[in-house]
Design a protein around this motif. Structure first.
Motif, mmCIF file in Angstrom:
data_model
loop_
_atom_site.group_PDB
_atom_site.id
_atom_site.type_symbol
_atom_site.label_atom_id
_atom_site.label_comp_id
_atom_site.label_asym_id
_atom_site.label_seq_id
_atom_site.Cartn_x
_atom_site.Cartn_y
_atom_site.Cartn_z
ATOM 1 N N GLU A 181 -22.916 42.614 106.307
ATOM 2 C CA GLU A 181 -24.319 42.369 106.637
ATOM 3 C C GLU A 181 -25.088 43.681 106.768
ATOM 4 N N CYS A 182 -24.442 44.676 107.350
ATOM 5 C CA CYS A 182 -25.076 45.980 107.540
ATOM 6 C C CYS A 182 -25.383 46.626 106.188
ATOM 7 N N PHE A 183 -24.407 46.636 105.296
ATOM 8 C CA PHE A 183 -24.600 47.240 103.972
ATOM 9 C C PHE A 183 -25.697 46.518 103.206
ATOM 10 N N ASP A 184 -25.657 45.205 103.217
ATOM 11 C CA ASP A 184 -26.669 44.421 102.499
ATOM 12 C C ASP A 184 -28.070 44.716 103.043
ATOM 13 N N ALA A 185 -28.178 44.859 104.358
ATOM 14 C CA ALA A 185 -29.483 45.123 104.977
ATOM 15 C C ALA A 185 -30.012 46.497 104.571
ATOM 16 N N ILE A 186 -29.125 47.489 104.503
ATOM 17 C CA ILE A 186 -29.555 48.839 104.111
ATOM 18 C C ILE A 186 -30.034 48.838 102.671
ATOM 19 N N VAL A 187 -29.256 48.239 101.780
ATOM 20 C CA VAL A 187 -29.632 48.206 100.359
ATOM 21 C C VAL A 187 -30.961 47.461 100.166
ATOM 22 N N ALA A 188 -31.178 46.406 100.965
ATOM 23 C CA ALA A 188 -32.429 45.635 100.889
ATOM 24 C C ALA A 188 -33.568 46.293 101.655
ATOM 25 N N ARG A 189 -33.268 47.358 102.389
ATOM 26 C CA ARG A 189 -34.254 48.079 103.229
ATOM 27 C C ARG A 189 -34.903 47.120 104.231
ATOM 28 N N ASP A 190 -34.050 46.384 104.912
ATOM 29 C CA ASP A 190 -34.466 45.346 105.859
ATOM 30 C C ASP A 190 -34.080 45.785 107.266
ATOM 31 N N ALA A 191 -35.041 46.367 107.987
ATOM 32 C CA ALA A 191 -34.751 46.916 109.315
ATOM 33 C C ALA A 191 -34.321 45.848 110.318
ATOM 34 N N PRO A 192 -34.992 44.695 110.405
ATOM 35 C CA PRO A 192 -34.522 43.675 111.355
ATOM 36 C C PRO A 192 -33.088 43.230 111.091
ATOM 37 N N ALA A 193 -32.718 43.050 109.807
ATOM 38 C CA ALA A 193 -31.350 42.638 109.490
ATOM 39 C C ALA A 193 -30.355 43.749 109.809
ATOM 40 N N LEU A 194 -30.744 45.007 109.576
ATOM 41 C CA LEU A 194 -29.870 46.125 109.931
ATOM 42 C C LEU A 194 -29.638 46.160 111.435
ATOM 43 N N GLY A 195 -30.710 46.010 112.199
ATOM 44 C CA GLY A 195 -30.561 45.991 113.655
ATOM 45 C C GLY A 195 -29.712 44.839 114.131
ATOM 46 N N ALA A 196 -29.877 43.666 113.508
ATOM 47 C CA ALA A 196 -29.086 42.499 113.905
ATOM 48 C C ALA A 196 -27.604 42.717 113.642
ATOM 49 N N SER A 197 -27.258 43.386 112.534
ATOM 50 C CA SER A 197 -25.846 43.648 112.246
ATOM 51 C C SER A 197 -25.242 44.597 113.272
ATOM 52 N N MET A 198 -26.025 45.558 113.729
ATOM 53 C CA MET A 198 -25.537 46.501 114.741
ATOM 54 C C MET A 198 -25.367 45.809 116.092
ATOM 55 N N ASN A 199 -26.338 44.970 116.458
ATOM 56 C CA ASN A 199 -26.224 44.218 117.710
ATOM 57 C C ASN A 199 -24.980 43.333 117.695
ATOM 58 N N ALA A 200 -24.744 42.678 116.562
ATOM 59 C CA ALA A 200 -23.585 41.800 116.440
ATOM 60 C C ALA A 200 -22.286 42.591 116.523
ATOM 61 N N CYS A 201 -22.271 43.785 115.929
ATOM 62 C CA CYS A 201 -21.074 44.626 116.004
ATOM 63 C C CYS A 201 -20.772 45.011 117.451
ATOM 64 N N MET A 202 -21.809 45.389 118.200
ATOM 65 C CA MET A 202 -21.590 45.760 119.602
ATOM 66 C C MET A 202 -21.072 44.576 120.416
ATOM 67 N N GLU A 203 -21.548 43.369 120.106
ATOM 68 C CA GLU A 203 -21.042 42.179 120.797
ATOM 69 C C GLU A 203 -19.558 41.994 120.493
ATOM 70 N N CYS A 204 -19.171 42.243 119.254
ATOM 71 C CA CYS A 204 -17.753 42.148 118.887
ATOM 72 C C CYS A 204 -16.928 43.192 119.631
ATOM 73 N N TRP A 205 -17.426 44.414 119.679
ATOM 74 C CA TRP A 205 -16.699 45.474 120.405
ATOM 75 C C TRP A 205 -16.490 45.083 121.860
#
Length: 267
Positions: A181-205
């Motif tokens: 999700e993070c990679f796809d968001a970066i390639v699409a230049r989608d800041a909300p999706a990039l932030g959501a992938s990071m938030n989800a990763c921290m929840e997993c950690w």
């Protein structure tokens, strides 16, 4: 004239690249990937130009970088990157009982934005089955604008994130998905999706390895700081376990933060 004053920055800190590790981190460790029911899980690393000095013990692969500086006399050799990764992995982890993951080496050596796909059935999960690289200058410049570095605190002496392991396969599957999700968001230049992938990763950690963000040796309120920035910007995650820097995703300036230069392949 003071000779130190005439030195360039890279003469002082080394000309070797740095790296950022984004969503999906820990999936590069075989003790995690072997429990992934999806089999393949991803994480993202981004090459950085050495335009500033980064704190030690802060999740920026500085320990691995220091090994590389010694191994290759301060500069990245012009050789096959996959070969260099294996060479540096062997040197960094010689005699270690808890080896550093290969994402550290890949992030330092490969330019651009890279999605690393780890599969425990491939080389025991030590090296990724596949690396998907993006060296689009437009993507790199966009990422430089939306990623803000906030210095928090290096991890303290005596800190170890592996004291508690809740290795639930469902959460490990989710962790590996955040990298895609993070990679796809970066390639699409989608800041909300990039932030959501990071938030989800921290929840997993926090679920799988809770001492990545809360540990008896850590006196900084990492969870509180994280929650503040996640609630006010597109998303945020720590550069590594135990703190380091906070990566904040925002199209707008973030007070107190600085920005970086993404290293891309020469055309």
């Amino acid at each position: 004239m003071n000779t130190l004053a005439t030195r360039t920055l890279t003469e002082t800190i080394g000309a070797f690249p740095y790296r950022m590790a984004f969503a999906g981190g820990w999936i590069d460790q075989p003790f995690v990937s072997r429990l992934n029911p999806a089999r393949i899980g991803s994480m993202v690393v981004v090459g950085l130009e050495p335009t500033c000095w980064f704190m030690e013990r802060a999740g920026m692969a500085t320990g691995t970088r220091n090994v590389a500086l010694q191994l290759w006399n301060g500069r990245l050799p012009d050789r096959d990157p996959a070969e260099l990764v294996r060479e540096l992995y062997a040197e960094e982890n010689r005699g270690k009982t808890e080896p550093s993951g290969s994402q550290d080496m890949i992030g330092l050596i490969y330019p651009g934005v890279n999605r690393l796909d780890y599969d425990f059935t491939h080389e025991g999960g030590i090296f990724p089955r596949h690396i998907e690289s993006n060296n689009d200058p437009g993507v790199a410049r966009w990422l430089e604008q939306v990623i803000h570095f906030l210095p928090v605190a290096p991890r303290p002496d005596g800190y170890n994130p592996l004291g508690i392991k809740n290795l639930d396969p469902a959460w490990i599957r989710r962790l590996g998905a955040t990298g895609q999700e993070c990679f796809d968001a970066i390639v699409a230049r989608d800041a909300p999706a990039l932030g959501a992938s990071m938030n989800a990763c921290m929840e997993c950690w926090e679920t799988i390895l809770p001492q990545t963000v809360q540990h008896p040796t850590v006196t900084t309120d990492l969870k509180g700081i994280l929650a503040y920035y996640q609630s006010r910007y597109c998303g945020a995650m720590y550069s590594g376990c135990g703190g380091g820097y906070l990566f904040v995703v925002s199209p707008e300036p973030v007070p107190g933060a600085f920005q970086i230069n993404v290293r891309i392949a020469k055309s």
